[in-house]
Design a protein around this motif. Structure first.
Motif, PDB file in Angstrom:
ATOM      1  N   ILE A  17       0.953  -1.298  -0.153  1.00 38.65           N
ATOM      2  CA  ILE A  17      -0.077  -0.123  -0.068  1.00 38.65           C
ATOM      3  C   ILE A  17       0.904   1.284   0.007  1.00 38.65           C
ATOM      4  O   ILE A  17       1.633   1.537   0.734  1.00 38.65           O
ATOM      5  CB  ILE A  17      -0.870   0.031   1.347  1.00 38.65           C
ATOM      6  CG1 ILE A  17      -1.666  -1.252   1.190  1.00 38.65           C
ATOM      7  CG2 ILE A  17      -1.776   1.313   1.073  1.00 38.65           C
ATOM      8  CD1 ILE A  17      -2.451  -1.450   2.741  1.00 38.65           C
ATOM      9  N   PRO A  74       3.778  -7.789  -2.980  1.00 32.98           N
ATOM     10  CA  PRO A  74       3.381  -6.494  -2.581  1.00 32.98           C
ATOM     11  C   PRO A  74       4.551  -5.665  -1.804  1.00 32.98           C
ATOM     12  O   PRO A  74       4.686  -4.283  -2.299  1.00 32.98           O
ATOM     13  CB  PRO A  74       2.343  -6.542  -1.426  1.00 32.98           C
ATOM     14  CG  PRO A  74       1.674  -7.797  -1.826  1.00 32.98           C
ATOM     15  CD  PRO A  74       2.836  -8.687  -2.135  1.00 32.98           C
ATOM     16  N   PHE A 107      -6.742   4.090   2.431  1.00 33.54           N
ATOM     17  CA  PHE A 107      -5.523   3.310   1.889  1.00 33.54           C
ATOM     18  C   PHE A 107      -5.553   1.984   2.080  1.00 33.54           C
ATOM     19  O   PHE A 107      -5.577   1.718   3.298  1.00 33.54           O
ATOM     20  CB  PHE A 107      -4.164   3.770   2.007  1.00 33.54           C
ATOM     21  CG  PHE A 107      -3.771   5.522   1.895  1.00 33.54           C
ATOM     22  CD1 PHE A 107      -3.255   5.666   0.695  1.00 33.54           C
ATOM     23  CD2 PHE A 107      -4.260   6.430   2.741  1.00 33.54           C
ATOM     24  CE1 PHE A 107      -2.901   7.105   0.431  1.00 33.54           C
ATOM     25  CE2 PHE A 107      -3.995   7.555   2.724  1.00 33.54           C
ATOM     26  CZ  PHE A 107      -3.365   8.085   1.471  1.00 33.54           C
ATOM     27  N   GLN A 108      -5.963   1.021   1.185  1.00 33.91           N
ATOM     28  CA  GLN A 108      -6.293  -0.521   1.642  1.00 33.91           C
ATOM     29  C   GLN A 108      -5.617  -1.483   0.576  1.00 33.91           C
ATOM     30  O   GLN A 108      -5.235  -0.980  -0.794  1.00 33.91           O
ATOM     31  CB  GLN A 108      -7.712  -0.892   1.644  1.00 33.91           C
ATOM     32  CG  GLN A 108      -8.203  -2.136   1.951  1.00 33.91           C
ATOM     33  CD  GLN A 108      -9.602  -2.236   2.019  1.00 33.91           C
ATOM     34  OE1 GLN A 108     -10.406  -1.267   2.269  1.00 33.91           O
ATOM     35  NE2 GLN A 108     -10.100  -3.323   1.889  1.00 33.91           N
ATOM     36  N   GLY A 109      -5.153  -2.500   1.309  1.00 33.43           N
ATOM     37  CA  GLY A 109      -4.545  -3.460   0.194  1.00 33.43           C
ATOM     38  C   GLY A 109      -3.674  -4.540   1.082  1.00 33.43           C
ATOM     39  O   GLY A 109      -3.684  -4.781   2.358  1.00 33.43           O
ATOM     40  N   ALA A 110      -2.691  -5.380   0.400  1.00 35.70           N
ATOM     41  CA  ALA A 110      -2.131  -6.410   0.983  1.00 35.70           C
ATOM     42  C   ALA A 110      -1.174  -5.652   2.177  1.00 35.70           C
ATOM     43  O   ALA A 110      -0.293  -5.035   1.355  1.00 35.70           O
ATOM     44  CB  ALA A 110      -1.493  -7.226  -0.090  1.00 35.70           C
ATOM     45  N   ALA A 164      -5.240  -1.645   6.311  1.00 37.63           N
ATOM     46  CA  ALA A 164      -5.810  -0.241   5.830  1.00 37.63           C
ATOM     47  C   ALA A 164      -5.398   0.816   6.870  1.00 37.63           C
ATOM     48  O   ALA A 164      -5.565   0.507   7.698  1.00 37.63           O
ATOM     49  CB  ALA A 164      -7.490  -0.545   5.733  1.00 37.63           C
ATOM     50  N   SER A 222       7.211  -4.626  -4.581  1.00 38.84           N
ATOM     51  CA  SER A 222       6.397  -3.615  -5.235  1.00 38.84           C
ATOM     52  C   SER A 222       6.711  -2.461  -4.382  1.00 38.84           C
ATOM     53  O   SER A 222       7.204  -1.339  -5.329  1.00 38.84           O
ATOM     54  CB  SER A 222       4.997  -3.766  -5.280  1.00 38.84           C
ATOM     55  OG  SER A 222       4.469  -2.831  -5.860  1.00 38.84           O
ATOM     56  N   THR A 246      -5.123  -8.186   5.764  1.00 36.69           N
ATOM     57  CA  THR A 246      -5.192  -7.027   4.795  1.00 36.69           C
ATOM     58  C   THR A 246      -5.032  -5.775   5.735  1.00 36.69           C
ATOM     59  O   THR A 246      -5.242  -5.912   6.895  1.00 36.69           O
ATOM     60  CB  THR A 246      -6.602  -6.921   4.170  1.00 36.69           C
ATOM     61  OG1 THR A 246      -6.918  -7.971   3.330  1.00 36.69           O
ATOM     62  CG2 THR A 246      -6.785  -5.666   3.175  1.00 36.69           C
TER      63      THR A 246
END
Length: 436
Positions: free
Chosen positions: A138, A312, A303-306, A290, A315, A288
């Motif tokens: 994120i 991730p 803001f949300q995601g792995a 957030a 990344s 998850t």
């Protein structure tokens, strides 16, 4: 096109090998966006002969991790070893002192030593970046540092630990208790063999301290984060919260009270909270993360995601490398480190809000009257009171209550009045109710 940005990677676990795979798979995309190639030239890990599923033969193998900091063919050192001190910190200091860029996913090191490293980076004009240290893939560090730069933030909060979120949301889904879901999380690889840092809230506290510094323009103060974990949360609490219209989540909250970073007081806490069904954090399940930021002009941003995993996190590491390749790394904590304010600690007793309080008590006459008398004497107004039946052994009952809004110091005072009471079979559990 400019000369390649040359990397040395310390640590070849899932994230380190993930970085190598990403740079190979997205080579053209990365090069176009960075304005030049990004190339690995040297690597280090504990075991040289281990099969990691990537070809390491084209890279120089460095037996002494610290030697990476002085290699003439290295522009940036990427640290993926972990640990707040020890070799990782030594490498960070050496790399920055040598004028190398330094990128890390090491939240513990940044939380404990981020100010020192940022100061050294400023002296040496060396990039220092750590997007991967908070919330995996994120882009919350960049989002706070750049996306909310024009805002005065009032609050930053969120679900910052995927292990705890998996356990709590699975308790909610299955009705199982904490111990059973912790074992399931370990079997699935969501929890370590020693899960203490996760379940006691320390991991989330590291991340919260970093986000607070970025969002409020203050020096990191990890020691000021008040932290409690989820080990006391029971299946009964989860079910009771559901009946009341809430889910239980471990939430880190940083808020600036009574002013801005120059005049206000910063309160940082990690605690299990009751989250209303309609709140965006209530829908965040499984491993998850957030983060919510509330700005005076932007309003609420989510803001949300792995929050973890090789892809991730890799990344996020490579996103930092692209910024460095472009010459756009910027100040690590929003403003130059010598301009960061030293915020006064907030007083949790001044927090105004509602709370869920659960007592495990002996099943005998007068216990409920004792609890309500303590609440009355401390100035706590009770909104609702729920008493559940005997446990399997027939000797204890659970009493839960929801308070009206009031200062937290009153709840603290009530629990102090009850401290040592033979009526209490276990320490009470207090969970704040998150506002909408």
């Amino acid at each position: 096109m400019a000369e390649p940005l040359r990397l040395a990677i310390a640590g070849l676990g899932t994230v380190g090998t993930g970085v190598i795979r990403l740079l190979e798979a997205n080579r053209e995309v990365v090069e176009r966006r960075a304005g030049r190639a990004i190339e690995v030239v040297a690597v280090n890990a504990r075991e040289r002969g281990k099969d990691r599923g990537v070809d390491l033969s084209r890279f120089a193998w460095v037996d002494d991790m610290q030697a990476m900091a002085t290699r003439a063919d290295v522009d940036v050192v990427v640290e993926l070893v972990g640990g707040s001190d020890g070799p990782a910190l030594t490498l960070a200091r050496s790399a920055l002192d040598a004028g190398k860029g330094f990128v890390t996913a090491n939240k513990a090191m940044v939380a404990h030593h981020g100010m020192e490293l940022a100061e050294l980076a400023a002296i040496k004009s060396a990039p220092f970046a750590f997007e991967a240290a908070v919330a995996g893939g994120i882009p919350v560090v960049k989002g706070l540092r750049e996306g909310t730069a024009a805002n005065a933030l009032t609050r930053i909060y969120g679900i910052l630990n995927g292990t705890c979120n998996y356990i709590l949301s699975e308790m909610e889904r299955t009705g199982a208790d904490f111990g059973e879901m912790l074992s399931a999380a370990q079997e699935k690889g969501y929890a370590e063999a020693d899960p203490t840092f996760d379940i006691e809230g320390v991991d989330a506290a590291h991340k919260l301290a970093i986000l607070a510094a970025i969002g409020f323009g203050t020096r990191i103060d990890f020691e000021a984060v008040r932290c409690s974990g989820i080990t006391q949360v029971s299946a009964t609490d989860i079910a009771q919260a559901d009946a009341l219209g809430y889910v239980v989540r471990l939430v880190g909250i940083a808020s600036m009270e009574n002013g801005d970073e120059a005049t206000g007081r910063l309160l940082q806490r990690v605690r299990p909270c009751l989250v209303p069904f309609r709140h965006p954090l209530a829908a965040v399940t499984g491993p998850t993360n957030a983060v919510v930021a509330e700005g005076d002009f932007s309003g609420r941003l989510l803001f949300q995601g792995a929050g973890a995993g090789d892809k991730p996190t890799a990344s996020a590491v490579v996103a930092d490398l692209i910024d460095i390749a472009r010459g756009q790394a910027g100040a690590p904590f929003s403003v130059p480190v010598n301009q960061l304010a030293t915020a006064e600690q907030g007083d949790p007793g001044e927090r105004m809000g509602r709370d869920y309080i659960r007592f495990t008590v002996a099943d005998r006459p007068g216990v409920l009257a004792e609890i309500t008398a303590a609440m009355r004497d401390a100035g706590v107004s009770i909104e609702s009171l729920i008493q559940r039946g005997r446990d399997r052994d027939g000797g204890e009952v659970q009493v839960a209550m929801v308070t009206h809004e009031g200062p937290e110091r009153c709840v603290t005072a009530a629990l102090e009045l009850l401290e040592g009471s033979p009526s209490l079979a276990a320490d009470p559990l207090v969970m704040p109710i998150l506002g909408n």
